[in-house]
Design an enzyme around this catalytic site. Structure first.
Site, PDB file in Angstrom:
ATOM      1  CB  CYS A 135      -0.942  -0.018   1.187  1.00  0.00           C
ATOM      2  SG  CYS A 135      -2.035  -1.440   1.120  1.00  0.00           S
ATOM      3  CG  HIS A 279      -3.345   3.243   1.208  1.00  0.00           C
ATOM      4  ND1 HIS A 279      -3.770   2.717   0.010  1.00  0.00           N
ATOM      5  CD2 HIS A 279      -3.446   2.228   2.118  1.00  0.00           C
ATOM      6  CE1 HIS A 279      -4.095   1.445   0.189  1.00  0.00           C
ATOM      7  NE2 HIS A 279      -3.909   1.125   1.456  1.00  0.00           N
ATOM      8  CG  ASN A 309      -6.745  -1.217   0.491  1.00  0.00           C
ATOM      9  OD1 ASN A 309      -5.935  -1.040  -0.411  1.00  0.00           O
ATOM     10  ND2 ASN A 309      -6.381  -1.334   1.753  1.00  0.00           N
TER      11      ASN A 309
HETATM   12  N1  COA Z   1     -19.180  -9.366   7.634  1.00  0.00           N
HETATM   13  C1  COA Z   1     -19.787  -9.592   8.815  1.00  0.00           C
HETATM   14  N2  COA Z   1     -19.115  -9.857   9.951  1.00  0.00           N
HETATM   15  C2  COA Z   1     -17.789  -9.892   9.881  1.00  0.00           C
HETATM   16  C3  COA Z   1     -17.101  -9.674   8.667  1.00  0.00           C
HETATM   17  C4  COA Z   1     -17.848  -9.397   7.514  1.00  0.00           C
HETATM   18  N3  COA Z   1     -17.287  -9.156   6.320  1.00  0.00           N
HETATM   19  N4  COA Z   1     -15.782  -9.763   8.916  1.00  0.00           N
HETATM   20  C5  COA Z   1     -15.631 -10.038  10.225  1.00  0.00           C
HETATM   21  N5  COA Z   1     -16.838 -10.118  10.805  1.00  0.00           N
HETATM   22  C6  COA Z   1     -17.166 -10.401  12.198  1.00  0.00           C
HETATM   23  C7  COA Z   1     -16.100 -11.183  12.907  1.00  0.00           C
HETATM   24  O1  COA Z   1     -16.227 -12.565  12.651  1.00  0.00           O
HETATM   25  C8  COA Z   1     -16.362 -10.835  14.345  1.00  0.00           C
HETATM   26  O2  COA Z   1     -17.443 -11.590  14.797  1.00  0.00           O
HETATM   27  P1  COA Z   1     -17.470 -12.154  16.317  1.00  0.00           P
HETATM   28  O3  COA Z   1     -17.463 -10.924  17.184  1.00  0.00           O
HETATM   29  O4  COA Z   1     -18.735 -12.908  16.344  1.00  0.00           O
HETATM   30  O5  COA Z   1     -16.241 -12.981  16.433  1.00  0.00           O
HETATM   31  C9  COA Z   1     -16.816  -9.378  14.266  1.00  0.00           C
HETATM   32  O6  COA Z   1     -17.226  -9.162  12.918  1.00  0.00           O
HETATM   33  C10 COA Z   1     -15.733  -8.399  14.636  1.00  0.00           C
HETATM   34  O7  COA Z   1     -14.543  -8.793  13.959  1.00  0.00           O
HETATM   35  P2  COA Z   1     -13.238  -7.968  14.049  1.00  0.00           P
HETATM   36  O8  COA Z   1     -12.222  -8.559  13.117  1.00  0.00           O
HETATM   37  O9  COA Z   1     -12.860  -7.764  15.472  1.00  0.00           O
HETATM   38  O10 COA Z   1     -13.788  -6.603  13.461  1.00  0.00           O
HETATM   39  P3  COA Z   1     -13.110  -5.203  13.409  1.00  0.00           P
HETATM   40  O11 COA Z   1     -14.008  -4.226  14.037  1.00  0.00           O
HETATM   41  O12 COA Z   1     -11.674  -5.237  13.808  1.00  0.00           O
HETATM   42  O13 COA Z   1     -13.169  -4.944  11.857  1.00  0.00           O
HETATM   43  C11 COA Z   1     -11.680  -4.818  10.018  1.00  0.00           C
HETATM   44  C12 COA Z   1     -12.424  -5.736  10.962  1.00  0.00           C
HETATM   45  C13 COA Z   1     -10.851  -5.662   9.079  1.00  0.00           C
HETATM   46  C14 COA Z   1     -12.693  -4.023   9.208  1.00  0.00           C
HETATM   47  C15 COA Z   1     -10.796  -3.863  10.869  1.00  0.00           C
HETATM   48  O14 COA Z   1      -9.974  -4.597  11.725  1.00  0.00           O
HETATM   49  C16 COA Z   1      -9.961  -2.969  10.047  1.00  0.00           C
HETATM   50  O15 COA Z   1     -10.461  -2.069   9.439  1.00  0.00           O
HETATM   51  N6  COA Z   1      -8.627  -3.180  10.030  1.00  0.00           N
HETATM   52  C17 COA Z   1      -7.741  -2.453   9.207  1.00  0.00           C
HETATM   53  C18 COA Z   1      -7.797  -3.067   7.863  1.00  0.00           C
HETATM   54  C19 COA Z   1      -7.106  -2.277   6.824  1.00  0.00           C
HETATM   55  O16 COA Z   1      -7.183  -1.081   6.774  1.00  0.00           O
HETATM   56  N7  COA Z   1      -6.415  -2.963   5.951  1.00  0.00           N
HETATM   57  C20 COA Z   1      -5.741  -2.380   4.888  1.00  0.00           C
HETATM   58  C21 COA Z   1      -4.420  -1.938   5.299  1.00  0.00           C
HETATM   59  S1  COA Z   1      -3.580  -1.367   3.923  1.00  0.00           S
END
Ligand code: COA
Length: 352
Positions: A135, A279, A309
């Site tokens: 990224c 980004h 992304n």
């Molecule tokens: N749809 C529905 N539920 C989902 C899901 C989806 N696509 N993906 C994950 N979940 C669920 C999980 O299973 C979890 O369920 P549980 O509580 O029953 O176990 C719940 O949602 C929370 O998961 P979690 O991973 O803790 O969510 P989060 O709030 O951290 O959000 C991201 C996940 C990936 C959106 C977040 O961590 C994030 O934005 N991270 C940065 C990612 C990023 O920017 N990447 C690019 C970098 S260049």
């Protein structure tokens, strides 16, 4: 006691003389291309256990583009983005001296995508460099191009980011937290040497390999007996794997640090920024950074809602769209900032 270096004043003089002749690099054209195939959150609801509400709330993404294997390749999307950038720059392709191509999803395992783009543009013979900094790749590429221009080695350089992530996403329930985020597209900029006191003011590059496995695609790796095997194909190691929480926590800190670094180096404050182009990792990350810097909405450009992304392509796609919408004007102070796999993070300040 240490003696004075023998080069003393002579060195200073040479440095001053050199400084006078040092060029700056200006972005004279930006372009982008995204696949025609629009994948909405409703489309994803049909293949995995997710909801539009979850995706919008956690990422801000409403739709993204996923490539058509019959039509799109990483290099041909880059070619289209470059042609748009060259047209807007009013520069003949034959004037290009060098290519810097950022991608972590090349068409071939090797050679890199740079030579394929070079061939498609009919520029056989010029150098083509590949950058694999995810990224942050576009800013790393911009920085390298800027150094080549400053040293006087090249005059016109194509800087490109192009990615196809959708073919490495785990679209099952298991992979849903990252497969809803990543997408495909390409963006490009034409960099040109200038004697004017504007253009790329500085670039700032960082990395911390301690977190390499927090966002990565493990296979096909080379450090095992065979690159491909039945066991590997049956597993999930070809898919993108992300530790979303760790990425989020580091991203918000590094974005702020690296933007401050760019401002400080150039003697500016956050109030001087005309447009921040982060980004497009996740809208929540962009909003968090915007809040930290107390920037009004019109000073931050986001298009992740429509494109997801796109890794190294996200900044040049955003730059190209911002320019199209009249949000980048001559003389504006533009700040680019990125964070991603590696971890890597980077920024650049540009006087447009
Ligand atoms: N749809 C529905 N539920 C989902 C899901 C989806 N696509 N993906 C994950 N979940 C669920 C999980 O299973 C979890 O369920 P549980 O509580 O029953 O176990 C719940 O949602 C929370 O998961 P979690 O991973 O803790 O969510 P989060 O709030 O951290 O959000 C991201 C996940 C990936 C959106 C977040 O961590 C994030 O934005 N991270 C940065 C990612 C990023 O920017 N990447 C690019 C970098 S260049």
């Amino acid at each position: 006691m240490l003696s004075e270096p023998p080069y003393g004043n002579g060195y200073e003089l040479t440095r001053e003389l050199k400084a006078e002749s040092v060029k700056k690099s200006r972005i004279i054209g930006v372009g982008h291309y995204v696949p025609e195939n629009i994948v909405t959150n409703a489309d994803l609801e049909k293949v995995m256990n997710t909801t539009n509400e979850w995706i919008v709330e956690r990422t801000g993404i409403e739709e993204r583009r996923w490539f058509d294997p019959e039509k799109d390749t990483v290099s041909n999307m880059a070619t289209k983005a470059c042609k748009m950038a060259l047209e807007r720059a009013k520069l003949d392709v034959k004037e290009i001296d060098f290519i810097v191509f950022a991608t972590i999803t090349p068409d071939y395992f090797f050679p890199g995508a740079g030579v394929l783009l070079q061939r498609e543009l009919g520029l056989q013979g010029i150098g083509a460099l590949d950058i694999r900094n995810a990224c942050s790749g576009f800013i790393y590429a911009l920085s390298i191009a800027d150094q080549f221009i400053k040293t006087g080695m090249y005059k016109n350089i194509l800087v490109v980011g192009s990615e196809i992530q959708s073919s490495a996403l785990d679209k099952s329930d298991e992979g849903r937290s990252s497969s809803v985020i990543f997408a495909d597209g390409a963006g490009a900029a034409v960099l040109q040497a200038t004697d004017e006191d504007r253009g790329v003011l500085s670039t700032h590059l960082h990395a911390d390999g301690d977190f390499a496995e927090d966002l990565y695609v493990r296979d096909p790796g080379s450090s095992r007996k065979t690159r491909l095997s039945k066991e590997l194909l049956d597993g999930k190691t070809f898919n993108l794997t992300m530790n979303g929480n760790t990425v989020f926590k580091h991203a918000v800190v590094r974005f702020s640090e690296v933007i401050n670094e760019a401002l400080e180096q150039n003697g500016y404050t956050k109030e001087d920024i005309d447009l921040l182009i982060p980004h497009q990792a996740n809208l929540r990350i962009s909003n968090f950074v915007q809040k930290q810097f107390k920037l009004p909405d019109e000073k931050v450009f986001n298009n992740i809602m429509h494109y997801g992304n796109t890794t190294a392509a996200s900044i040049p796609i955003a730059m190209s769209e911002a320019w199209e919408k009249g949000k980048i004007k001559e003389g504006d102070l533009i700040c680019l900032a990125a964070f991603g796999s590696g971890f890597t993070w980077a920024s650049s300040l540009i006087r447009w």
